[in-house]
Design an enzyme around this catalytic site. Structure first.
Site, PDB file in Angstrom:
ATOM      1  N   CYS A  28      -2.649  48.943  14.867  1.00 51.16           N
ATOM      2  CA  CYS A  28      -1.200  49.189  14.854  1.00 51.16           C
ATOM      3  C   CYS A  28      -0.933  50.586  14.339  1.00 51.16           C
ATOM      4  CB  CYS A  28      -0.492  48.213  13.924  1.00 51.16           C
ATOM      5  SG  CYS A  28      -0.883  46.544  14.295  1.00 51.16           S
TER       6      CYS A  28
ATOM      7  N   ASN B 294      -7.298  42.252  16.130  1.00 57.32           N
ATOM      8  CA  ASN B 294      -7.822  43.610  15.863  1.00 57.32           C
ATOM      9  C   ASN B 294      -8.347  43.784  14.435  1.00 57.32           C
ATOM     10  OD1 ASN B 294      -5.230  43.647  14.725  1.00 57.32           O
ATOM     11  ND2 ASN B 294      -4.933  45.809  15.210  1.00 57.32           N
TER      12      ASN B 294
ATOM     13  N   GLU C  42       4.782  41.989  11.434  1.00 60.00           N
ATOM     14  CA  GLU C  42       4.164  43.319  11.522  1.00 60.00           C
ATOM     15  C   GLU C  42       3.884  43.554  12.988  1.00 60.00           C
ATOM     16  OE1 GLU C  42       3.881  45.638   9.525  1.00 60.00           O
ATOM     17  OE2 GLU C  42       4.295  44.544   7.673  1.00 60.00           O
TER      18      GLU C  42
ATOM     19  N   GLY D  17       6.914  38.809  18.340  1.00 60.12           N
ATOM     20  CA  GLY D  17       7.585  38.771  17.039  1.00 60.12           C
ATOM     21  C   GLY D  17       9.047  38.387  17.177  1.00 60.12           C
TER      22      GLY D  17
ATOM     23  N   GLU E  26       3.594  44.011   3.583  1.00 58.94           N
ATOM     24  CA  GLU E  26       2.450  43.177   3.231  1.00 58.94           C
ATOM     25  C   GLU E  26       1.677  43.821   2.088  1.00 58.94           C
ATOM     26  OE1 GLU E  26       1.006  40.511   6.216  1.00 58.94           O
ATOM     27  OE2 GLU E  26       1.067  42.218   7.576  1.00 58.94           O
TER      28      GLU E  26
ATOM     29  N   GLY F 221       1.368  41.086  15.337  1.00 56.77           N
ATOM     30  CA  GLY F 221       1.055  41.098  16.768  1.00 56.77           C
ATOM     31  C   GLY F 221       2.073  41.923  17.537  1.00 56.77           C
TER      32      GLY F 221
HETATM   33  C1  UN1 Z   1      -3.373  46.992  11.776  1.00 56.24           C
HETATM   34  O1  UN1 Z   1      -3.775  47.726  12.672  1.00 56.24           O
HETATM   35  O2  UN1 Z   1      -2.585  46.061  12.031  1.00 56.24           O
HETATM   36  O3  UN1 Z   1      -4.513  51.390   7.801  1.00 56.24           O
HETATM   37  C2  UN1 Z   1      -3.802  47.085  10.353  1.00 56.24           C
HETATM   38  C3  UN1 Z   1      -5.252  50.822   8.600  1.00 56.24           C
HETATM   39  C4  UN1 Z   1      -5.881  49.510   8.218  1.00 56.24           C
HETATM   40  C5  UN1 Z   1      -5.012  48.358   8.582  1.00 56.24           C
HETATM   41  C6  UN1 Z   1      -4.525  48.356  10.003  1.00 56.24           C
HETATM   42  N1  UN1 Z   1      -6.126  49.523   6.791  1.00 56.24           N
HETATM   43  O4  UN1 Z   1      -5.485  51.276   9.710  1.00 56.24           O
END
Ligand code: UN1
Length: 499
Positions: free
Chosen positions: A284, A152, A250, A233, A463, A228
């Site tokens: 995410c 993604n 994550e 995980g 991270e 993922g």
């Molecule tokens: C993710 O979806 O794993 O804040 C990362 C955000 C992006 C990073 C997303 N800077 O949505």
């Protein structure tokens, strides 16, 4: 036009030992084959880890400011190739071009930030409790790190993980998601062109079962960084425990936007559209729960229906497209199965079906979907769907809101829209998430603050920012005694209370 890509091992571009390959296709049009890639296995991973192990001494002994200079060059090169990489990304994983550019920019930001760390990488100096004794803690590189990344954010997330790992002096073996190997290979080609020495980064494409597990179980890999699914995980963490690896995970999210009765609804609607349907909801951090004060629920839902109804689905390379495809047909099926569950649990406001009209039939598309009047404990308000689906849950009181926000198993991002400063601060204190926003949606984390979440979103690591340095380095506490005599800590000091 399809291209043939290879693994990068010890500075050489090579096929899988077995010669096997797999293809990557565009989710916007399955007839568009992006490329053929090595379907690698454990023997390829062994070779990559060996190359990383051999490259480690020279890379870890290079002064960190010099490693930083290489990362500055990499950052500039990525900036020069931003458009090309962004277009490849949109073609390979579907997000609209503006967002693909943001993805590449995020990697550039981290490259600059970590390049600068080459001249900082602060340790700690503290006074010793003994006279004529010096005390400090320094950061040391760890060794070979294994990096497993999702589709993604196919450039940003590899950058998040690689740049801090490299500036700290580690070498790496990296495996891209099977849906986005071209983005990874092109990204790594640019890193090599920027001057990352042979063997410092090695890329092995292939499946999680074959390549991922071999990295996770390899005795010479000391660290694993993975983004993922939560189940994967847990599996990685369990396998990695046998060789006592350091593991950063994550994982999922079920991120709420809370809309209080005094909120600026125009701003809320812009933010909800961006947070819930950006990247087709496949972040995410995507907003998938909208906790709306009951007094404005109906007005909010009706205005949101209008806005969502105007979103144009299509190929992310076209300017007119607001929402691109989802990653593949398996994702369409999973989202459709949640839409079916949602129909029993809540009121379907708009969407709810795969989209197959005209050119969309060639790809993997799902209609932007809103459910309303759901309970906080409905499955569609609890489980991660990872698609363009948002569920509105009416709320009556602040206490109930906090309870619902925290009722999910995840804890990545949360957001509150209000003009009430007291509630704003309460949300920061009481919403149990790693990222908290006020009057801003749930997406858009910046490269220099810690990124990650609580509960099943991860295993406690963060991270980017300074936190990434802690993850990718080992502390060494150093004592230098220049008194010329035996000084026993805790024994030869006279403490104030003892006179
Ligand atoms: C993710 O979806 O794993 O804040 C990362 C955000 C992006 C990073 C997303 N800077 O949505």
């Amino acid at each position: 036009m399809s291209d043939t890509y290879r693994n990068l091992i010890g500075g050489e571009w090579v096929d899988a030992r077995s010669g096997a390959t797999f293809t990557s296709v565009s989710p916007a049009n399955h007839d568009d084959v992006v490329g053929d890639f090595p379907a690698s296995g454990p023997a390829d991973v062994d070779a990559a880890v060996e190359a990383a192990r051999r490259a480690f001494p020279a890379w870890s002994l290079m002064p960190a400011p010099k490693r930083g200079e290489i990362l500055f060059r990499v950052a500039r090169l990525l900036a020069e190739h931003k458009e090309e990489l962004s277009r490849l990304m949109t073609r390979e994983m579907g997000k609209v071009l503006t967002e693909a550019r943001g993805d590449v920019q995020e990697a550039i930001d981290v490259a600059y930030y970590m390049a600068g760390e080459g001249r900082r990488m602060f340790g700690q100096t503290v006074p010793s409790e003994m006279p004529d004794k010096f005390a400090m803690a320094i950061r040391r590189p760890i060794g070979v790190v294994g990096i497993i990344t999702p589709w993604n954010f196919p450039v940003a997330i590899p950058g998040w993980k690689l740049f801090p790992a490299l500036i700290c002096g580690n070498t790496a073996v990296i495996k891209p998601a099977s849906d986005t190997p071209a983005c990874m290979v092109r990204f790594i080609e640019l890193l090599a062109e920027g001057g990352i020495p042979d063997g410092v980064i090695n890329v092995v494409t292939g499946s999680g079962g074959e390549v991922g597990n071999a990295i996770v179980e390899h005795p010479d890999v000391r660290v694993i960084s993975f983004t993922g699914h939560t189940e994967t995980g847990v599996e990685i963490s369990t396998r990695a425990a046998k060789t006592l690896k350091r593991v950063s995970l994550e994982l999922g999210g079920k991120n709420p936007i809370v809309v209080w009765e005094d909120a600026d609804l125009d701003l809320v609607l812009d933010s909800v559209i961006w947070s819930a349907f950006g990247t087709s909801g496949q972040r995410c951090t995507a907003a998938s729960r909208l906790l709306v004060h009951r007094s404005i629920h109906d007005e909010f839902v009706s205005r949101l229906r209008d806005r969502v109804g105007r979103l144009v689905l299509g190929d992310g390379l076209e300017d007119t497209t607001d929402v691109g495809p989802v990653i593949n047909d398996r994702a369409v099926e999973k989202i459709a199965s949640y839409a079916a569950i949602g129909r029993d649990e809540a009121e379907l406001v708009i969407g709810g079906e795969p989209a197959r009209e005209g050119a969309l039939a060639k790809g993997s598309f799902f209609q932007p979907t809103i459910f309303a009047n759901a309970r906080g404990d409905a499955r569609i308000a609890q489980e991660e769907i990872f698609g363009p689906v948002a569920t509105v849950v009416p709320v009556d009181s602040w206490e109930q809101t906090v309870e619902i926000v925290n009722s999910v198993k995840y804890g990545l991002s949360s957001s509150l829209f209000t003009r009430d400063i007291n509630l704003a601060f309460r949300s920061i204190r009481d919403f149990d998430t790693g990222l908290g926003y006020v009057n801003h949606g749930t997406i858009g984390a910046e490269a220099h603050l810690p990124f990650g979440g609580t509960k099943a979103t991860g295993n406690g690591h963060r991270e980017v920012g300074q936190a990434a340095l802690d993850f990718f380095s080992e502390w060494k506490s150093v004592y230098i005694d220049y008194s010329g005599k035996l000084q026993r800590a805790q024994i030869d000091t006279t403490f104030v209370d003892e006179g």
